[in-house]
Design an enzyme around this catalytic site. Structure first.
Site, PDB file in Angstrom:
ATOM      1  N   HIS B 127      -5.133   7.161  -4.792  1.00  0.00           N
ATOM      2  CA  HIS B 127      -4.307   8.352  -4.557  1.00  0.00           C
ATOM      3  C   HIS B 127      -2.914   7.927  -4.115  1.00  0.00           C
ATOM      4  O   HIS B 127      -2.705   6.780  -3.726  1.00  0.00           O
ATOM      5  CB  HIS B 127      -4.935   9.245  -3.484  1.00  0.00           C
ATOM      6  N   LYS B 131      -1.404  10.484   1.040  1.00  0.00           N
ATOM      7  CA  LYS B 131      -2.781  10.902   1.378  1.00  0.00           C
ATOM      8  C   LYS B 131      -3.251  10.113   2.585  1.00  0.00           C
ATOM      9  O   LYS B 131      -3.262   8.894   2.576  1.00  0.00           O
ATOM     10  CB  LYS B 131      -3.725  10.675   0.201  1.00  0.00           C
TER      11      LYS B 131
END
Lengths: 205, 205, 205, 205
Positions: B127, B131
């Site tokens: 990600h 995040k």
């Protein structure tokens, strides 16, 4: 489980080694180019010979009345019908790819296709340069399974023939802004022998 | 389908755009930090606000007696219980990842795990660097589903945080000489909005 | 760096947005279907119009005596010659794919091909279903670079057209028992704008 | 080329098989736990024994005045210095991974890192469950090469240990909206033997 192997090519020999090194019993390995004869006792027949021997193999299994796992591919329509008819009398299983991973891949692909109706779909496969048929039999089976929920689904298919690759198959489901890929890699042909034994055992249960 | 959106963050705004550009009807987008009020007619509520608003959201849906899709994550046990109890009276669905592809990935993984008992399993996810939680909620759900057929299964998990990647999840099943990989790539967050609409439509059917 | 953009299609507009949101200065965006005129000051011209405007674009750059980055493709032989001749008087760069990653991929592929002489080679590319040419221009450039160390090298090439994929290119080098893969994924077309700016800056240095 | 092999472990035996089945000549395979002695003629020494034998191996090569390829890893600083000093008198090459693909991967990664300065970088590796060190030596060498153009570059690294995987290494360069991946897959350990022979031949040229 006492295993009789038909065929004497590469895959038959790999299977022989695998059976010998397992808790199962190797009975014999028979060349199907000649008459198929065997006076020894066995529980199951695994056929890794060639589709040209299909009828002879089926007749032999019926005569012996033993479960038959056909692991060869490329059967003609006529040969397929012969197998279908024999199934009325005998426990026969025809599998184009005995690897456990490819079995699961097919189940997965059926499930995914039934839900991802609007996704574009493609199949990619890579095999060694000695493989003549293209796309591979396994790719064709995957496409069949993709089409099970929608027979008009367009499925793109790409093949590569590179060095000595045992077999890579990938199914790609692609929609706007997301991709789902399912990929199987056969690192050696031994898995087809291991899988064949599992299928044979299931036939006996 | 007339859609009422709860929350006014990034995902709510993406969903608003998607609804406006579809055959569905956008009703309103309501900030859940205030009292939730709406005098317009609508068919379904999609909640992309924040788990902190869960109880308020549920109460509002019960009062209006309309199907509620909760697409937020991170609910406390107390909030989860509140949802469960409300399900007795109302059509509620709670989904941690509304992407259709991830839904299918979870179904696939459950199926694969139940058959590939002896395979080693790993989950990889990548990600964007903003995040904070690691592994991702989706990775945790995948692991839960892998363990459904064997709760003691060891599942290795790896996370990378790179640039602005929307979300890549991969599950690897590995046995002697074969690998089966299932990989989902989210190219943009729009898919979470598209998936939410599909889930909402199903709730109405 | 003050940037003048030629063309008013999708890529020109993306580039305009990128320049506006950077430390560089957006000067103007000019449709090349009309006469190209600009009385403002600028440092570099980036052309994302269409190969049909190539001669007009080159003439304009020579008149203004400013560096010109041509990021369009599909030029005819005649247009290519026109560019080549103009290079004697002007700082011109023609790039078929301005993404930095694809530039590096080409450099890498040249290097790898020169060493991995005995490896089988294949190129795979996936693009959105609106892309008409196949294989992609970038795939053709990759193949050219692979053949630089051996012009008789056979290179297999496969194309898929799926949903809205911005562009995936993979080069596979495969030999007995080992595979080297180089894969580039364009997540959005913004990278072609970002790359164009980097190339333009280099031209000024 | 007449090859003398040092060491009698798995890799030495694979190398022996490879040499025997090639146009090169196998001379002998010598256990380095004892005194290293050989009265036969040979052109090159390939050492797949163990870093503990490094000094003995170097002494033997100097005495015989023959090119030495050291393919073992884990040398102490002291052993490394011993090798460095011997290089003044002798043609010695020390390689941590003799696979040709991994050699190219390292060259590629150096090149890519020097250009993709702003990209985030990660290394992933997967090996069989018997491998004790993590990350792999090859992953560490890749990271070293990534850092050659910027020693402060942060490189994320992830390892998985799954079934009997021979070795998969991937380097990911990721920037806003584009990803460049370089992946090497060793299908069997035979490639390390094949690569060693190529290195040995180059030493003789």
């Amino acid at each position: 489980m006492r295993v009789l192997i038909l065929g004497n090519g590469v895959m038959s020999n790999i299977l022989k080694d695998v059976v010998i090194n397992s808790s199962d019993t190797f009975v014999d390995m028979i060349d199907t180019k000649e008459n198929i004869e065997c006076d020894l006792d066995f529980d199951v027949i695994i056929d890794f010979s060639n589709h040209l021997a299909t009828k002879k193999v089926v007749d032999f299994a019926i005569m012996k009345n033993k479960p038959l796992l056909i692991a060869t591919t490329g059967q003609t329509e006529d040969e397929i019908k012969y197998i279908e008819k024999a199934k009325e009398k005998l426990n026969i299983l025809k599998i184009s790819n005995t690897s456990l991973g490819v079995y699961v891949m097919n189940e997965i692909v059926k499930l995914a296709s039934s839900i991802l109706e609007d996704f574009d779909v493609a199949v990619e496969e890579i095999h060694h340069t000695r493989k003549l048929d293209s796309p591979s039999g396994t790719a064709l089976t995957l496409i069949e399974n993709i089409k099970k929920s929608n027979e008009n689904k367009e499925v793109q298919v790409n093949s590569l023939r590179l060095s000595n690759i045992s077999g890579i198959h990938k199914v790609i489901f692609s929609a706007e802004d997301e991709i789902l890929e399912i990929k199987h890699t056969a690192i050696s042909r031994k898995i087809f022998a291991l899988g064949a034994i599992k299928y044979a055992r299931k036939m006996l249960d």
